[in-house]
Enzyme design. Sequence first.
Site, PDB file in Angstrom:
ATOM      1  N   GLU A 112      38.644  -5.933 -31.720  1.00  0.00           N
ATOM      2  CA  GLU A 112      38.913  -7.282 -32.236  1.00  0.00           C
ATOM      3  C   GLU A 112      40.415  -7.427 -32.430  1.00  0.00           C
ATOM      4  OE1 GLU A 112      36.460  -8.425 -35.602  1.00  0.00           O
ATOM      5  OE2 GLU A 112      34.645  -7.885 -34.516  1.00  0.00           O
ATOM      6  N   HIS A 221      39.940 -18.939 -38.866  1.00  0.00           N
ATOM      7  CA  HIS A 221      39.462 -18.180 -37.704  1.00  0.00           C
ATOM      8  C   HIS A 221      39.765 -19.018 -36.469  1.00  0.00           C
ATOM      9  CE1 HIS A 221      36.920 -16.018 -34.930  1.00  0.00           C
ATOM     10  NE2 HIS A 221      36.702 -15.104 -35.852  1.00  0.00           N
ATOM     11  N   ARG A 267      45.042 -13.029 -36.304  1.00  0.00           N
ATOM     12  CA  ARG A 267      44.355 -14.330 -36.312  1.00  0.00           C
ATOM     13  C   ARG A 267      45.241 -15.520 -36.639  1.00  0.00           C
ATOM     14  NH1 ARG A 267      38.758 -12.671 -39.233  1.00  0.00           N
ATOM     15  NH2 ARG A 267      37.943 -11.675 -37.370  1.00  0.00           N
ATOM     16  N   HIS A 324      38.256 -19.561 -42.804  1.00  0.00           N
ATOM     17  CA  HIS A 324      37.365 -18.408 -42.661  1.00  0.00           C
ATOM     18  C   HIS A 324      37.417 -17.478 -43.858  1.00  0.00           C
ATOM     19  CE1 HIS A 324      35.027 -15.493 -40.437  1.00  0.00           C
ATOM     20  NE2 HIS A 324      35.976 -14.585 -40.528  1.00  0.00           N
ATOM     21  N   ARG A 359      44.051 -11.288 -43.284  1.00  0.00           N
ATOM     22  CA  ARG A 359      43.169 -10.117 -43.178  1.00  0.00           C
ATOM     23  C   ARG A 359      42.976  -9.658 -41.739  1.00  0.00           C
ATOM     24  NH1 ARG A 359      38.005  -9.789 -41.879  1.00  0.00           N
ATOM     25  NH2 ARG A 359      37.346 -11.889 -42.469  1.00  0.00           N
TER      26      ARG A 359
HETATM   27  C1  SIN Z   1      34.353 -12.439 -36.357  1.00  0.00           C
HETATM   28  O1  SIN Z   1      33.292 -11.979 -35.965  1.00  0.00           O
HETATM   29  O2  SIN Z   1      35.205 -12.880 -35.597  1.00  0.00           O
HETATM   30  C2  SIN Z   1      34.616 -12.470 -37.827  1.00  0.00           C
HETATM   31  C3  SIN Z   1      34.719 -11.114 -38.357  1.00  0.00           C
HETATM   32  C4  SIN Z   1      35.681 -11.028 -39.484  1.00  0.00           C
HETATM   33  O3  SIN Z   1      36.002 -12.023 -40.098  1.00  0.00           O
HETATM   34  O4  SIN Z   1      36.179  -9.946 -39.723  1.00  0.00           O
END
Ligand code: SIN
Length: 509
Positions: A112, A221, A267, A324, A359
């Site tokens: 991620e 997000h 993000r 988010h 975060r």
């Molecule tokens: C996501 O699945 O993109 C969100 C996960 C997160 O906020 O860490």
Amino acid sequence: MPQADVIIVGSGLAALMTAYRLYEHKNVIIFTKTKKEESNSWLAQGGVAAALSEQDDWRLHYEDTLIAGAYHNDEQAVEMLVREGPSRLLELVEEGLQFDIDENGQFHLGNEGAHSRRRILHAGGDQTGKAIVSFLLEKLSGKVTVIEDESVTDLIVSGGRCLGVKTRMSVYYANAVVLSTGGCGNVYAFTSNARTVTGDGIALAYRAGAVVSDMEFIQFHPTMLYVDGKAVGLISEAVRGEGAVLVTEDGRRLMEHVHPQRDLAPRDIVARAIHAEITKGKRVYLDISMIPHFHARFPMIAAMCEAHGIDVNSGKLPVVPGAHFLMGGVQTDLLGKTSLPSLYAVGEAACTGVHGANRLASNSLLEGMVFGARLAEALRNERTYDIVHILNAAPPFTKPLPAVSQIQAVMMQHVGIVRDETSLTAAKQWLEQFSIQELVAADWSLFSDEQMTAASLLITSWLITTSALKRTESRGGHYRSDYPKEEEHWKKRRIERTKDELLVKIGGR
Ligand code: SIN
């Protein structure tokens, strides 16, 4: 009068983890204002980040967390999170929690944004939160009292200590009260959050006189599914981790020259790039055409797209950023203690400083596991008091409150991804017409559910706005267009550190 050793307000992962590590030692009551499954944790698609592979090390996870957090993090909290994380997670696995595994029987590790290694564990593809929360609820069944459909309206404070909680129906006394109500995503019209996440714990703590901090740092997000002018649901960052890329209307790669990690940049950087494009009146899409077996890998996301008439097989999903995560919250130490004795906070409602200004992806379920377990250990050894039955008298609030949709529209327009002094001042003035200080001092047990929601959102919006006005720099999830220079400084440092990942030497810093 009903009483318990420990009252926990909220039923997400951090709340349940605290209860799970505590119930053998203390009598615990959990309050949830709706049903116990209704939380952000239940909805969490993305997984749990933990440095478990042989190519990984907690020091790399530590650096990634600081880079994502724009170096605003409390470094001790970060070290605790990433060092303890793997063992807290493996304890749960030993107790029966299952994560997705690969063809070799090893944990399937995903990628991620802003992670330098594949280190994200998932369960049920994109249903990680549901799997973990179900596991904990099953373990807790019959072991703790769970009171559903009852909102905690006020904290009882006397002699400088929190003595319990008040609900519309009753008063409950306890030795310790834990706030674990999540953040405040519903302050904004576009949000990935469960509808119940309305800043309740933060408003309760602030009204009781506890210190609240870092409220200006809101994470948007980057990828929420955008249909008919609304953000209708989250498309996990795990999708970009599997290769999906953001494209403009004319097919250009949006993140190409924005950041070396491109679509997997932190993000805040990705959300701002999308916001800039949308502000020009353009659309942004997530190109998923390169992901084989999308339906099998992301069943919940595929079903959500189909439910909204978006054909996953077209390979292009329209996206928009949505609120988010709140990096700030009720200020705590590393054991969950707030500035008000006998009041604790954990999970997104708390601000340990672990997330800094933004975060790192998949660090929040990990936070719930690590800090929930730590808080339980601290509470086991906490001194007990004689339960005192005192009730503070506060005046009712009889003035009108705004509609939730009005608050959300003002916050989205003036205190969103990009802010400046003019927009923040306009929002502050609008919010203050609703007699914030009187509302803070009032008795909320007379409010209906709708009034409670509006009141909590109003207080949290005001805290976000006034904090954002005070922070005259841009950093992570707080971008001030009237102070862009500092942003350049942090951005440069974040990019340099990303490029120079080898700065982090496994085995020593
Ligand atoms: C996501 O699945 O993109 C969100 C996960 C997160 O906020 O860490």
